[in-house]
Design an enzyme around this catalytic site. Structure first.
Site, PDB file in Angstrom:
ATOM      1  N   ASP A   6       0.833  -1.204   0.000  1.00 62.14           N
ATOM      2  CA  ASP A   6       0.000   0.000   0.000  1.00 62.14           C
ATOM      3  C   ASP A   6       0.871   1.259   0.000  1.00 62.14           C
ATOM      4  O   ASP A   6       1.966   1.282   0.572  1.00 62.14           O
ATOM      5  CB  ASP A   6      -0.897   0.008   1.241  1.00 62.14           C
ATOM      6  CG  ASP A   6      -1.732   1.266   1.330  1.00 62.14           C
ATOM      7  OD1 ASP A   6      -2.638   1.434   0.493  1.00 62.14           O
ATOM      8  OD2 ASP A   6      -1.458   2.106   2.214  1.00 62.14           O
ATOM      9  N   GLU A  58       0.833  -0.578  -5.244  1.00 59.71           N
ATOM     10  CA  GLU A  58      -0.196   0.437  -5.426  1.00 59.71           C
ATOM     11  C   GLU A  58       0.515   1.761  -5.681  1.00 59.71           C
ATOM     12  O   GLU A  58       0.920   2.451  -4.757  1.00 59.71           O
ATOM     13  CB  GLU A  58      -1.089   0.545  -4.177  1.00 59.71           C
ATOM     14  CG  GLU A  58      -2.272   1.472  -4.401  1.00 59.71           C
ATOM     15  CD  GLU A  58      -2.650   2.311  -3.176  1.00 59.71           C
ATOM     16  OE1 GLU A  58      -3.799   2.760  -3.118  1.00 59.71           O
ATOM     17  OE2 GLU A  58      -1.792   2.519  -2.298  1.00 59.71           O
TER      18      GLU A  58
END
Length: 663
Positions: free
Chosen positions: A326, A381
């Site tokens: 993330d 991401e």
């Protein structure tokens, strides 16, 4: 062969390690005996039970004046059990076993580290290496709980092999139930895994597993990095979930958050040793201005130990199969992507704005993971489009297997919000779906959890809105809005699946057109769970059209599994007709034909194809079982002609209908 310096110059070299992870690897070999040993530091830090049942405790708290251990085991005496100070900011303590030879600290009993600072302050902290933390019902702060079960869960099933085509079901355990409560690991194992298997997904991406004190953070404000969230159950119940998924041939990825950490002090990493740095850069560099969280110091030897061992812990202890990293954009740049619109110009990716320390950390993480676990999958991401993100570390890349194609869902939302059907720009849609760096694998998706969060809506809700409450029954004729919504919901997904990447992702529930949005219990909604759930019960009602969308998603995945277009080279787009609103492309010997025109049907429409021969319909969004109108004859055979067309060697004539029948 490399000659490396003595460990006395370690920090100086680390700080100057620059943009090459090989220097770090050489240093690890010299100082720690290699990365295999270094990344298993969860076996020496925190609390470890020794063969004689004594307990060994070790922490890194460089700014502390003194450390003590307290807890249920000593009646919460704050001074009875001091740690001994060692080199490099480390502290150690050994507790001998009880008279009956059992460990001094019982399984499931509470502990705290008492930190004394040089300024004379005293703080109560949770070990950064804590493997289990819980919160009393009326408490705000989490407690460190010693987890050492007498009969720990033992995995039975081997890890599945890495699939050629990756079809990901993005999931959140806590909302995986129609009931207005926090759902459990066991509920997911029993009720959700069979659905995922039936739908044809071969990989699960589990969100919000690393412990986070604030449920409404969606798992992105981590407080305990080695603890699986206790709000869903015990560590053993998560291990069972993963084991059962493996028995179904499904890989499980962890949504790992190493880009930042919660600023909580009493139950987080922040100010663990009493200083404003320790695991993080000192402010202002160590603070994220938008997220209100702390940023790691990736040049620190002990931070590398902590984070790399964290990855290894989830792979070894829980047998995850990889990670979705993330917030990679925030890590890659000193500006964290704030206020930066990335145009794709190389000057945006190669300059002083790039944070080389975190970039080297990501290269190290990927190199170590893929060396130790060849079938491991890592996904980045990143919204910036950093070149070589998904190329091997040996090539100078960052080593990820896939990146998320984050522009695609934004494009679909923009189209549905801003354009009438007749004004859709077909060329722009195709550009968005195919605009990716050659040789770097992308995960395509029409929507993820991001699009479902409060303030936005799922694609189904953008398409059908309030009519989903009243007009989704298959016992009544479809209204124009429901008809349009159901047809476009399927076509958007298939187009994204076929053209958008080398992998596909769907957020749980969205495959069947889950209505509304996601909103976790918080002060602003009176702590309501109404929108923090997934209404799988809607699929189980045969008279509602949700089961038709579910069936299409299932058969779309099964068709891909048979023909393997995700694992094939990028598609060849032979038609993107603005006036007709027709898209034609071929990939993996499958011919995809889309008619997005709301009113025009076509007879004897010539389409290009490379492979000569006979073609038959294999997946048809207009089938009645999918909520379509059954207008195509599936027994029809289509024969190619040796007539080159639109850059392909052959072509044939087909007929197809406009998107909606009720308009």
């Amino acid at each position: 062969v490399a000659i490396v310096p003595s460990t006395c110059t370690l920090n100086a070299l680390l700080n100057g390690a620059g943009s090459h992870p090989n220097k770090q690897l050489f240093l690890l070999e010299e100082a720690e005996g290699g990365f295999d040993q270094f990344t298993r530091s969860y076996r020496t830090f925190g609390v470890q039970r020794q063969p004689d049942n004594s307990l060994f405790f070790q922490e890194w708290a460089p700014a502390a004046e003194a450390l003590f251990l307290t807890g249920d085991f000593n009646g919460w005496d704050k001074f009875a059990h001091p740690y001994t100070k060692k080199d490099y900011g480390k502290w150690e303590l050994t507790l001998p076993p009880k008279h009956d030879r059992s460990p001094a600290v019982d399984h499931n009993s509470k502990l705290k580290v008492v930190v004394h600072t040089k300024e004379g302050e005293r703080f109560y902290r949770i070990s950064p290496w804590a493997k289990y933390v819980t919160r009393e019902e009326k408490s705000v702060i989490y407690d460190w709980v010693h987890w050492d079960p007498p009969q720990p869960y033992i995995h039975v099933h081997p890890r599945p092999k890495k699939p050629k085509s990756l079809r990901i079901y993005e999931s959140h355990v806590g909302i995986a139930s129609p009931e207005g409560k926090i759902a459990s690991y066991t509920n997911f194992t029993t009720n959700v895994l069979p659905r995922i298997k039936d739908l044809g997904y071969n990989c699960i991406q589990l969100m919000a597993i690393m412990e986070h004190a604030y449920y409404a953070s969606f798992g992105y404000q981590i407080t305990s990095f080695f603890a699986a969230s206790s709000r869903y159950g015990t560590p053993d119940e998560l291990k069972q979930l993963i084991d059962v998924a493996h028995s179904m041939g499904i890989m499980v990825l962890l949504d790992v958050v190493h880009s930042h950490a919660s600023k909580n002090t009493e139950d987080g990493l922040n100010q663990f040793d009493g200083s404003d740095s320790c695991f993080f850069h000192a402010p202002p560099r160590g603070e994220h201005s938008l997220w209100g969280s702390r940023l790691f110091n990736y040049s620190s030897w002990e931070v590398l130990r902590f984070l790399l061992s964290n990855l290894r812990w989830w792979m070894e202890e829980y047998r995850f199969d990889g990670f979705r990293f993330d917030g990679v954009t925030s890590m890659l740049y000193h500006h964290h992507g704030i206020g930066s619109g990335f145009s794709g110009d190389y000057s945006e990716y190669f300059g002083l704005q790039v944070d080389e320390e975190s970039l080297v950390y990501l290269m190290l993480a990927n190199h170590i993971l893929h060396t130790l676990y060849p079938d491991c999958i890592t996904i980045a991401e990143d919204v910036s489009g950093m070149p070589a993100l998904c190329r091997g570390v040996a090539e100078g890349g960052l080593g990820f297997d896939y990146r998320l194609a984050m522009a695609i869902p934004d494009k679909w939302i923009q189209i549905l919000k801003e354009f009438k059907d007749e004004d859709w720009n077909i060329g722009n849609i195709i550009h968005t779906l195919t605009n990716r760096r050659y040789g770097e694998n992308c995960i395509a998706y029409a929507e993820s959890h991001d699009q479902a969060l409060v303030g936005d809506k799922t694609l189904a809700f953008w398409l059908m809105d309030k009519e989903m409450y009243t007009n989704m029954s298959s016992l009544i004729p479809m209204t124009p809005i429901i008809d349009r919504g159901i047809q476009l919901h399927k076509m958007i997904r298939l187009l994204t699946h076929g053209l958008g990447g080398e992998g596909y992702l769907n957020f749980m529930g969205n495959e069947f057109g889950h209505p509304e949005w996601l909103d976790f219990p918080r002060e602003g909604n009176n702590q309501s769970y109404h929108y923090a759930r997934r209404q799988f019960n809607l699929v189980d009602m045969d008279h509602l059209r949700y089961c038709q969308l579910y069936a299409f998603d299932r058969d779309m995945n099964r068709t891909e599994d048979k023909y393997g277009w995700l694992a094939a080279p990028p598609a060849y787009v032979s038609a993107k007709h603005e006036e007709d609103k027709v898209i034609v492309f071929d990939r993996a010997n499958v011919l995809f034909i889309f008619n997005f025109h709301p009113t025009k049907s076509f007879q004897d429409y010539r389409v290009a194809v490379e492979a000569a021969g006979k073609y038959r319909i294999k997946l048809d969004s207009d089938e009645a079982q999918y909520g379509g109108h059954g207008r195509l004859e599936h027994n029809t055979e289509f024969f190619t002609e040796p007539q080159p067309f639109h850059g392909r060697s052959h072509s044939m004539k087909v007929h197809f209908f406009h998107t909606f029948s009720t308009l």
